[in-house]
Enzyme design. Structure first.
Site, mmCIF file in Angstrom:
data_model
loop_
_atom_site.group_PDB
_atom_site.id
_atom_site.type_symbol
_atom_site.label_atom_id
_atom_site.label_comp_id
_atom_site.label_asym_id
_atom_site.label_seq_id
_atom_site.Cartn_x
_atom_site.Cartn_y
_atom_site.Cartn_z
ATOM 1 C CB ALA A 56 -10.737 -3.346 5.952
ATOM 2 C CB THR A 84 -13.581 -6.646 10.053
ATOM 3 O OG1 THR A 84 -12.903 -7.950 9.761
ATOM 4 C CG2 THR A 84 -13.649 -5.610 9.136
ATOM 5 C CG PHE A 88 -14.066 3.088 7.105
ATOM 6 C CD1 PHE A 88 -15.128 3.887 7.759
ATOM 7 C CD2 PHE A 88 -12.874 2.785 7.528
ATOM 8 C CE1 PHE A 88 -14.653 4.116 9.212
ATOM 9 C CE2 PHE A 88 -12.463 3.437 8.903
ATOM 10 C CZ PHE A 88 -13.519 3.602 9.823
ATOM 11 C CB ILE A 100 -5.868 4.671 8.918
ATOM 12 C CG1 ILE A 100 -7.230 4.469 9.133
ATOM 13 C CG2 ILE A 100 -5.363 4.697 7.612
ATOM 14 C CD1 ILE A 100 -8.136 5.592 8.530
ATOM 15 C CG ASP A 101 -6.388 -0.340 12.532
ATOM 16 O OD1 ASP A 101 -5.363 -0.719 12.744
ATOM 17 O OD2 ASP A 101 -7.195 -0.865 11.840
ATOM 18 C CG HIS A 108 -4.356 3.646 2.443
ATOM 19 N ND1 HIS A 108 -4.936 2.385 2.402
ATOM 20 C CD2 HIS A 108 -3.744 3.872 1.257
ATOM 21 C CE1 HIS A 108 -5.016 2.015 1.118
ATOM 22 N NE2 HIS A 108 -4.218 3.022 0.350
ATOM 23 C CB CYS A 153 0.421 24.173 12.553
ATOM 24 S SG CYS A 153 1.928 23.586 13.097
ATOM 25 C CB ILE A 162 -7.207 -13.035 9.649
ATOM 26 C CG1 ILE A 162 -7.801 -12.728 8.327
ATOM 27 C CG2 ILE A 162 -5.730 -12.646 10.125
ATOM 28 C CD1 ILE A 162 -7.771 -11.005 7.945
#
Length: 251
Positions: free
Chosen positions: A26, A30, A37, A105-106, A123, A156, A240
């Protein structure tokens, strides 16, 4: 050490590596404005996550899950790849990094230019949905329109199965193919770089340990300490984007 010195050390390690695998959590997202989350003030600190079995068995749980997803849409849509994502993408384009294993998951690694085939999503992905039975893909925008009109997401159209975001929920089995691909990439790496993961969520957090036991050098870039810091060859507690951008030469 300061960030510039950490970046220089990381650059030397990248230069000497033959096959790099990048593992992201994450913390890298960020820096693009997506909340952690699990972090303080994050969604899971305020509301209970919806278990997979509840999603499958309860129409009310499904409505709540979709309501939360649609509520997050403005933040997800506004997020763009940041300097850290771009640095990782450059390593992949150069052939230095063979794969990106991500807990996120983005979809921001793909948006930064990393080919879909080289992103291993442990994930899943929240930017689209799929049928739990036949796997047919659905786009979020169309599902939101149906939800706002009818108060629920329809089944579906191909098989009548339940449609869910393509994420892995609590209580849902980890994706076997992604886990196996991640294991193979981890064992092939001689440098394993962790970016923005607390390394407390298993089984995903086990991959850095596997890499280190298999002889790879281990780098952890995370603002907070992690349980694996003592195993790492380099631990960095700076941003980072700052460190990876400096190491790879990306602004």
């Amino acid at each position: 050490m300061d960030a510039a010195r950490d970046a220089a050390t990381l650059r030397q390690m990248l230069d000497s590596a033959r096959r790099v695998v990048v593992f992201t959590g994450a913390g890298i997202s960020t820096e693009s404005g997506i909340p952690d989350f699990r972090g303080p003030g994050g969604t899971w600190a305020r509301v209970q996550p919806i278990m997979f079995q509840d999603f499958v068995s309860s129409a009310e749980a499904r409505r709540e899950a979709w309501r939360r997803r649609f509520d997050s849409e403005p933040v997800m849509r506004a997020a763009q790849p940041n300097r850290g994502h771009r640095a990782v993408a450059l390593l992949v384009r150069q052939g230095k990094a063979s794969a990106v294993i991500t807990q996120n998951i983005d979809g921001l690694h793909q948006a930064s230019g990393v080919p879909e085939a080289q992103v291993i999503e442990l994930h899943g992905n929240s930017t689209y949905a799929h049928c739990l039975d036949c796997g047919k893909r659905y786009e979020i925008g169309a599902l939101r329109a149906a939800f706002e009109r009818d108060g629920e997401v329809p089944g579906c159209v191909a098989c009548g199965g339940l449609v869910k975001t393509a994420t892995i929920s609590f209580g849902q089995a980890m994706p076997e193919n992604a886990m196996e691909r991640a294991r193979r990439e981890t064992l092939a790496a001689d440098l394993f770089v962790v970016l923005g993961s607390s390394l407390v969520v298993y089984p995903a957090a086990g991959f850095p340990e596997v890499a280190k036991r298999n002889g790879a050098r281990l780098v952890i870039v995370n603002r907070q300490e992690t349980p694996l810091d003592d195993l790492a060859d380099l631990v960095v507690h700076h941003g980072i984007g700052e460190v990876m951008g400096g190491a790879v030469g990306v602004n």
